[in-house]
Design a protein around this motif. Structure first.
Motif, PDB file in Angstrom:
ATOM      1  N   VAL A 236       0.797  -1.299  -0.062  1.00 53.23           N
ATOM      2  CA  VAL A 236       0.385   0.255  -0.250  1.00 53.23           C
ATOM      3  C   VAL A 236       1.037   0.816  -0.300  1.00 53.23           C
ATOM      4  CG1 VAL A 236      -2.476   1.292   1.190  1.00 53.23           C
ATOM      5  CG2 VAL A 236      -1.555  -1.223   1.163  1.00 53.23           C
ATOM      6  N   THR A 237       2.025   1.290   0.485  1.00 48.64           N
ATOM      7  CA  THR A 237       2.359   2.703   1.242  1.00 48.64           C
ATOM      8  C   THR A 237       3.921   2.759   0.351  1.00 48.64           C
ATOM      9  OG1 THR A 237       4.137   1.319   2.968  1.00 48.64           O
ATOM     10  CG2 THR A 237       1.808   3.006   3.428  1.00 48.64           C
TER      11      THR A 237
ATOM     12  N   PRO B 176       3.669   1.720  -3.649  1.00 46.92           N
ATOM     13  CA  PRO B 176       3.853   2.298  -5.388  1.00 46.92           C
ATOM     14  C   PRO B 176       4.755   3.291  -5.711  1.00 46.92           C
ATOM     15  CG  PRO B 176       1.879   1.461  -4.427  1.00 46.92           C
ATOM     16  CD  PRO B 176       2.755   1.288  -3.689  1.00 46.92           C
ATOM     17  N   GLN B 177       4.462   4.385  -4.587  1.00 45.22           N
ATOM     18  CA  GLN B 177       4.549   5.429  -5.346  1.00 45.22           C
ATOM     19  C   GLN B 177       6.071   5.952  -5.075  1.00 45.22           C
ATOM     20  OE1 GLN B 177       2.611   4.577  -2.991  1.00 45.22           O
ATOM     21  NE2 GLN B 177       0.619   5.405  -4.298  1.00 45.22           N
ATOM     22  N   ALA B 178       6.807   5.501  -4.613  1.00 49.77           N
ATOM     23  CA  ALA B 178       8.247   5.327  -3.763  1.00 49.77           C
ATOM     24  C   ALA B 178       9.048   4.905  -5.384  1.00 49.77           C
ATOM     25  CB  ALA B 178       8.015   4.930  -2.238  1.00 49.77           C
TER      26      ALA B 178
ATOM     27  N   ILE C 276      -8.408  -3.048  -8.647  1.00 53.08           N
ATOM     28  CA  ILE C 276      -7.303  -1.250  -8.368  1.00 53.08           C
ATOM     29  C   ILE C 276      -6.476  -2.034  -7.061  1.00 53.08           C
ATOM     30  CG2 ILE C 276      -6.965   0.385  -7.397  1.00 53.08           C
ATOM     31  CD1 ILE C 276     -10.229   1.257  -8.086  1.00 53.08           C
ATOM     32  N   ALA C 277      -7.355  -3.187  -6.316  1.00 52.22           N
ATOM     33  CA  ALA C 277      -6.037  -3.485  -5.573  1.00 52.22           C
ATOM     34  C   ALA C 277      -5.130  -4.794  -6.169  1.00 52.22           C
ATOM     35  CB  ALA C 277      -7.087  -4.470  -4.513  1.00 52.22           C
TER      36      ALA C 277
ATOM     37  N   LYS D 147      -3.898  -4.470  -8.677  1.00 54.50           N
ATOM     38  CA  LYS D 147      -2.671  -3.530  -9.435  1.00 54.50           C
ATOM     39  C   LYS D 147      -1.963  -2.895  -8.502  1.00 54.50           C
ATOM     40  CE  LYS D 147      -2.026  -0.175 -13.012  1.00 54.50           C
ATOM     41  NZ  LYS D 147      -2.232   1.351 -13.098  1.00 54.50           N
ATOM     42  N   GLN D 148      -2.226  -3.326  -7.369  1.00 48.41           N
ATOM     43  CA  GLN D 148      -1.299  -2.830  -6.191  1.00 48.41           C
ATOM     44  C   GLN D 148      -0.998  -3.754  -5.851  1.00 48.41           C
ATOM     45  OE1 GLN D 148      -2.685  -1.229  -2.156  1.00 48.41           O
ATOM     46  NE2 GLN D 148      -2.326   1.032  -3.313  1.00 48.41           N
TER      47      GLN D 148
ATOM     48  N   THR E  49       1.690  -4.828  -9.153  1.00 48.91           N
ATOM     49  CA  THR E  49       2.955  -3.404  -8.869  1.00 48.91           C
ATOM     50  C   THR E  49       3.636  -4.121  -7.652  1.00 48.91           C
ATOM     51  OG1 THR E  49       1.374  -2.084  -9.335  1.00 48.91           O
ATOM     52  CG2 THR E  49       3.122  -0.606  -8.652  1.00 48.91           C
TER      53      THR E  49
END
Ligand code: SF4
Lengths: 470, 197
Positions: A36-37, A39-41, A78-79, A81-82, A85
């Motif tokens: 959850v925390t 992907p953006q990193a 969406i989950a 995909k996370q 990812t």
């Protein structure tokens, strides 16, 4: 030499760079990652063409989003995909991943200790506030945001301001049927959700020494609920015994040397803390929260508060808002509150000893009519061990659902949701509005208390319930 | 990140204490893998009812706050999870500054990484601002350089550590800066290999 706390020792051992007027640059020994925390990193690394500095000090799993139903069929695109990812990112950057079908998969704070990744003296971070759990081993473990996840991936360091030290001393001894969960809930009820702000807590005292590792994890887990940056316990024989033989713990040849090093970590006699608060374990009773933050709790024999009894306007308003959301009348006895959901799980209380404690209470009994009860083991390993002991059978015979491991109803990101207006006795750590589902009402309790509530259909004092404690 | 120096904006009062990250951005919105677009989910369950209709009684939905960019709230703001989605949502919604008597540590830290300025003022001042912000068009002028919050006769200084201030003033990329310490980091790793710590 000046006596030091374990907090100071670990801190000083990890300073890479120090400069007046700046936070310290701290080295990070273990970075745990979840879906959850992160992907953006990883995306940030990619944009700047950066690598992960120490994939060997990084370990990933999926827990927050995963379905816990048999077969683990993911219906949420969406989950899904996370999760893919994270697989892609771990692949690309060479990070070990306990994926959904991996035997070591589980809640990140359950598997770290179980695999022996969590060790005394380490600095441990994860993009999750309950990273404080790992402090149970005498590690300095704290939650970070996604920017710091990226920073750790790229540099294996973090800029951190030196925290204040807070000693929470627990004197005496917990009574029969009173658990580590009740202890930490009582601490938060007594001192408030921001008593630890800006501080790292060390739990000390006779009652803490007597706790098993799993119980210590429950206590440290909720440090963040007291506002603390981290919470830890000086390591001792209990810690070393737990770690021996674990997958990533020092092997047999180097284990004794490791113990010698770890022993030097414990807080020196006479070391000073910035603050010390005390509580007496003998006074702690089984706890049940009635409100919308973890400090809004009471002993099972007490009542929901009456706002008018409080002097400060702010307190009155907060209680009124909470009771309104919780659908409770002021002054209601805790034992008169009926529940329709029971959740046994989460990084606070989903380890083998938690499941055992719950199973002992319900053995040979039935879940009350109209109550939906779930047991979600904290990891695949916990699930297997529980099944080897036949706990799954005890639960399913009683009418509980027995699930695959994950965060599940703790934050209800997957399909395990409490419906609006539903009322849940939960062994998790947060009773915030909407935490377990929009409009859902959460009461935090220990595994034994949750199990007893499942059978009784309402809160009961587990000490007067069934045969276990009599 | 955009540098942050001076800022003037409309104030929205959120009259609650212990506002947690689950309220700021409920978990159902954490599944996305991007950083953008979280503004519409901000305070979701307070702003919208079960049918997705705006709740008239929630102040942030009122016309007078549509342009708000400074949020004032009670103590322990941002408690709960470490999710950086909380500052992302606030900033995506248009907030630049959050004022409260105290903040939860992780949230406070996360703000600076996202160009959001958290300001600590004492309980009394915050209460005064909350009351003032209830009347339409209440603006505050914030100077990060001078560390002041100002509106006519209301002028207060706030504390901020020099590192955080520097970061916002210059819109620094922290990772690039840290990578200039490569030698020290490698040196530390060497030492750890030999001593076992
Ligand atoms: S079990 Fe709950 S608190 Fe623990 S990591 Fe998962 S979501 Fe967070």
């Amino acid at each position: 030499m000046q006596p030091k706390t374990i907090i100071d020792k670990i801190w000083e051992q990890h300073i890479v760079h120090r400069e007046e007027g700046k936070p310290d640059l701290l080295y990070i020994d273990l970075h745990l990652v979840h879906e959850v925390t992160s992907p953006q990193a990883f995306e940030g690394l990619r944009i700047k063409n950066r690598k992960v500095r120490r994939p060997d000090l990084t370990y990933a799993t999926v827990d927050h989003n995963v379905p816990t139903t048999k077969g683990r069929l993911i219906t949420d695109d969406i989950a899904a995909k996370q999760m893919t990812t994270l697989q892609k990112n771990c692949d690309e950057f060479g990070i070990p991943l306990a994926d959904i079908d991996h035997p070591d998969q589980g809640i990140v704070h359950v598997i770290g200790p179980q695999l022996g990744l969590t060790q005394p003296g380490k600095t441990i971070v994860c993009g999750d506030s309950h990273t404080s759990t790992h402090g149970a081993f005498g590690a300095l473990a704290f939650g970070i945001g996604t920017s710091e996840v990226e920073h750790t991936l790229a540099t294996q360091t973090l800029w951190q301001k030196r925290p204040k030290t807070l000693q929470i001393k627990v004197n005496g001894e917990l009574g029969l049927g009173v658990t580590a969960k009740d202890l930490i809930l009582a601490v938060i009820a007594k001192f408030g959700v921001d008593v630890g702000t800006g501080s790292v807590v060390e739990y000390t005292g006779e009652a803490i020494r007597q706790l098993s590792m799993e119980e210590r994890m429950t206590v440290c887990n909720m440090s963040i609920e007291a506002g603390a940056r981290a919470g830890l316990i000086s390591p001792d024989k209990t810690t070393f015994d737990y770690l021996k033989g674990r997958k990533y713990a020092p092997d047999a040849d180097s284990f004794d040397a490791a113990i010698e090093r770890w022993k030097t970590l414990a807080t020196d006699p006479g070391a000073e803390y910035d603050r010390t608060i005390e509580i007496n374990a003998d006074d702690v009773e089984p706890q049940v929260t009635w409100g919308t933050n973890p400090s809004m709790g009471a002993s099972v024999s007490d009542c929901v508060p009456i706002p008018d009894h409080y002097d400060k306007k702010e307190d009155r308003e907060a209680i009124e808002q909470a009771l309104d959301y919780m659908g409770l009348k002021e002054g209601t006895a805790i034992k008169d509150i009926a529940v329709d959901h029971v959740f046994i799980g989460s990084c606070t209380n989903s380890r083998l000893s938690d499941l055992k404690a719950a199973a002992e209470v319900i053995i040979g009994q039935r879940v009350h009519d109209g109550v939906r009860a779930l047991v979600v083991p904290g990891s695949n390993t916990v699930k297997e061990q529980a099944e080897a002991l036949g706990l799954d059978k005890i639960f399913t015979d009683a009418g509980f659902e027995w699930r695959e491991s994950g965060c599940s109803m703790c934050l209800a990101m997957n399909n395990d949701v409490v419906p609006a207006g539903g009322r849940c006795a939960s062994t998790s750590n947060r009773n915030f509005e909407g935490r377990q589902g929009s409009g859902a009402r959460t009461h935090l309790v220990s595994p034994a208390m949750a199990a007893a509530a499942a059978v009784a259909g309402k809160f009961v004092d587990v000490r007067q319930f069934g045969k276990v404690y009599q | 990140m955009e540098p942050f120096r001076e800022y003037k904006g409309l104030v929205y009062p959120l009259e609650r204490t212990n506002v947690d990250t689950d309220q700021i951005i409920p978990k159902q919105f954490l599944k996305r893998i991007e950083r953008q677009g979280f503004g519409e989910c901000l305070f979701y369950h307070w702003r919208f009812d079960e049918n997705g209709q705006k709740r008239a009684e929630f102040l942030l939905n009122a016309d007078q706050y549509q342009e708000a960019s400074i949020l004032v709230s009670g103590h322990n703001f941002g408690c709960g999870s470490s999710r950086e989605h909380a500052p992302w949502a606030l900033s995506d919604f248009g907030f630049k500054v959050i004022i409260a008597p105290s903040f939860a540590d992780i949230f406070y830290n996360n703000c600076f990484k996202n160009g959001l300025l958290p300001i600590v003022l004492n309980e009394k001042d915050v209460e005064e601002l909350i009351q003032k912000a209830k009347s339409p068009g209440f603006n505050l002028h914030i100077s990060l350089e001078n560390q002041t919050v100002e509106h006519k006769d209301f002028k207060r200084e706030f504390q901020i550590d020099p590192y955080h201030k520097e970061m916002l003033l210059n819109g620094l990329d922290e990772i690039s800066m840290t990578l200039t310490f490569e030698n020290q980091i490698s040196h530390y790793e060497q030492k750890q290999l030999t001593t076992g710590w």
